[in-house]
Motif scaffolding. Structure first.
Motif, PDB file in Angstrom:
ATOM      1  N   PHE A   1     -38.788  37.310  66.835  1.00  0.00           N
ATOM      2  CA  PHE A   1     -39.941  37.354  68.267  1.00  0.00           C
ATOM      3  C   PHE A   1     -38.863  36.974  69.252  1.00  0.00           C
ATOM      4  O   PHE A   1     -37.820  36.687  69.066  1.00  0.00           O
ATOM      5  CB  PHE A   1     -41.032  36.458  68.136  1.00  0.00           C
TER       6      PHE A   1
ATOM      7  N   ARG B   1     -42.824  40.792  70.862  1.00  0.00           N
ATOM      8  CA  ARG B   1     -43.438  39.726  70.279  1.00  0.00           C
ATOM      9  C   ARG B   1     -43.150  38.317  70.910  1.00  0.00           C
ATOM     10  O   ARG B   1     -42.053  38.135  71.047  1.00  0.00           O
ATOM     11  CB  ARG B   1     -43.220  39.563  68.732  1.00  0.00           C
TER      12      ARG B   1
ATOM     13  N   GLU C   1     -52.987  37.388  61.051  1.00  0.00           N
ATOM     14  CA  GLU C   1     -52.709  38.505  61.878  1.00  0.00           C
ATOM     15  C   GLU C   1     -52.031  39.567  60.767  1.00  0.00           C
ATOM     16  O   GLU C   1     -52.216  40.939  60.747  1.00  0.00           O
ATOM     17  CB  GLU C   1     -51.728  38.343  62.903  1.00  0.00           C
ATOM     18  N   GLN C   2     -51.111  39.288  59.846  1.00  0.00           N
ATOM     19  CA  GLN C   2     -50.591  40.052  58.708  1.00  0.00           C
ATOM     20  C   GLN C   2     -51.419  40.614  57.739  1.00  0.00           C
ATOM     21  O   GLN C   2     -51.371  41.762  57.473  1.00  0.00           O
ATOM     22  CB  GLN C   2     -49.585  39.140  57.973  1.00  0.00           C
TER      23      GLN C   2
ATOM     24  N   TRP D   1     -37.947  42.960  67.270  1.00  0.00           N
ATOM     25  CA  TRP D   1     -39.479  42.644  67.748  1.00  0.00           C
ATOM     26  C   TRP D   1     -39.390  42.045  69.198  1.00  0.00           C
ATOM     27  O   TRP D   1     -39.799  41.159  69.480  1.00  0.00           O
ATOM     28  CB  TRP D   1     -40.064  41.465  66.820  1.00  0.00           C
TER      29      TRP D   1
ATOM     30  N   TYR E   1     -53.720  44.178  71.560  1.00  0.00           N
ATOM     31  CA  TYR E   1     -53.767  45.611  71.266  1.00  0.00           C
ATOM     32  C   TYR E   1     -54.734  46.443  72.030  1.00  0.00           C
ATOM     33  O   TYR E   1     -55.099  47.358  72.042  1.00  0.00           O
ATOM     34  CB  TYR E   1     -53.889  45.842  69.907  1.00  0.00           C
TER      35      TYR E   1
ATOM     36  N   LEU F   1     -55.478  39.769  70.843  1.00  0.00           N
ATOM     37  CA  LEU F   1     -54.079  40.197  69.939  1.00  0.00           C
ATOM     38  C   LEU F   1     -53.262  40.970  70.739  1.00  0.00           C
ATOM     39  O   LEU F   1     -52.054  41.175  70.744  1.00  0.00           O
ATOM     40  CB  LEU F   1     -54.175  40.492  68.761  1.00  0.00           C
TER      41      LEU F   1
ATOM     42  N   LYS G   1     -44.080  35.656  69.635  1.00  0.00           N
ATOM     43  CA  LYS G   1     -44.233  34.462  68.514  1.00  0.00           C
ATOM     44  C   LYS G   1     -44.319  35.324  67.164  1.00  0.00           C
ATOM     45  O   LYS G   1     -44.731  36.660  67.268  1.00  0.00           O
ATOM     46  CB  LYS G   1     -45.494  33.592  68.702  1.00  0.00           C
ATOM     47  N   GLU G   2     -44.165  34.810  66.245  1.00  0.00           N
ATOM     48  CA  GLU G   2     -44.252  35.204  64.824  1.00  0.00           C
ATOM     49  C   GLU G   2     -45.817  35.526  64.386  1.00  0.00           C
ATOM     50  O   GLU G   2     -46.364  34.597  64.920  1.00  0.00           O
ATOM     51  CB  GLU G   2     -43.521  34.547  63.713  1.00  0.00           C
ATOM     52  N   PRO G   3     -46.182  36.577  63.818  1.00  0.00           N
ATOM     53  CA  PRO G   3     -47.469  36.591  63.618  1.00  0.00           C
ATOM     54  C   PRO G   3     -47.840  35.858  62.412  1.00  0.00           C
ATOM     55  O   PRO G   3     -47.165  35.367  61.494  1.00  0.00           O
ATOM     56  CB  PRO G   3     -47.459  38.105  63.034  1.00  0.00           C
ATOM     57  N   THR G   4     -49.326  35.205  62.558  1.00  0.00           N
ATOM     58  CA  THR G   4     -49.832  34.308  61.584  1.00  0.00           C
ATOM     59  C   THR G   4     -50.096  35.179  60.249  1.00  0.00           C
ATOM     60  O   THR G   4     -50.081  36.450  60.151  1.00  0.00           O
ATOM     61  CB  THR G   4     -51.018  33.929  62.164  1.00  0.00           C
TER      62      THR G   4
ATOM     63  N   VAL H   1     -53.477  43.424  59.658  1.00  0.00           N
ATOM     64  CA  VAL H   1     -52.730  44.563  59.660  1.00  0.00           C
ATOM     65  C   VAL H   1     -52.879  45.323  58.248  1.00  0.00           C
ATOM     66  O   VAL H   1     -52.726  46.695  58.504  1.00  0.00           O
ATOM     67  CB  VAL H   1     -51.241  44.379  60.046  1.00  0.00           C
TER      68      VAL H   1
END
Length: 99
Positions: free
Chosen positions: A4, A39, A47-48, A36, A99, A97, A41-44, A51
């Motif tokens: 990120f 981003r 969140e993954q 990335w 989007y 988020l 932060k890294e996705p939680t 997706v």
């Protein structure tokens, strides 16, 4: 490799500066390439998982919001609060988020 862009976290609620971006200019031949870049932060895990469920829904041909919400509920994927999805909660989550 960074997953990120650490600099973005500082800019989420920042007020634009009136001067040029001091110390943020790339040095020729030494750019920091981030996969990335958008981003902060890294996705939680949530969140993954979200997706992955969206990918399954879209792969099944879902294109309308009401059908997407129904599909997420049928897949057993719930809001982060544990509630069933509604069109409103889905739209709010997408806004949260980014989007």
């Amino acid at each position: 490799m960074k997953t990120f862009n650490e600099k973005l976290a500082n800019w989420i609620h920042a007020v634009p500066a009136t001067e040029a971006g001091i110390n943020n200019i790339q040095v020729p031949g030494q750019p920091e390439l981030l996969i990335w870049q958008t981003r902060y932060k890294e996705p939680t895990v949530y969140e993954q998982d979200f997706v992955q469920h969206l990918i399954k829904a879209f792969a099944a041909g879902v294109t309308e919001l009401a059908d997407l919400v129904q599909t997420l509920n049928q897949q057993g994927f719930r809001c982060e609060s544990g509630e069933l999805w509604t069109s409103e909660s889905f739209s709010e989550e997408m806004q949260r988020l980014g989007y």
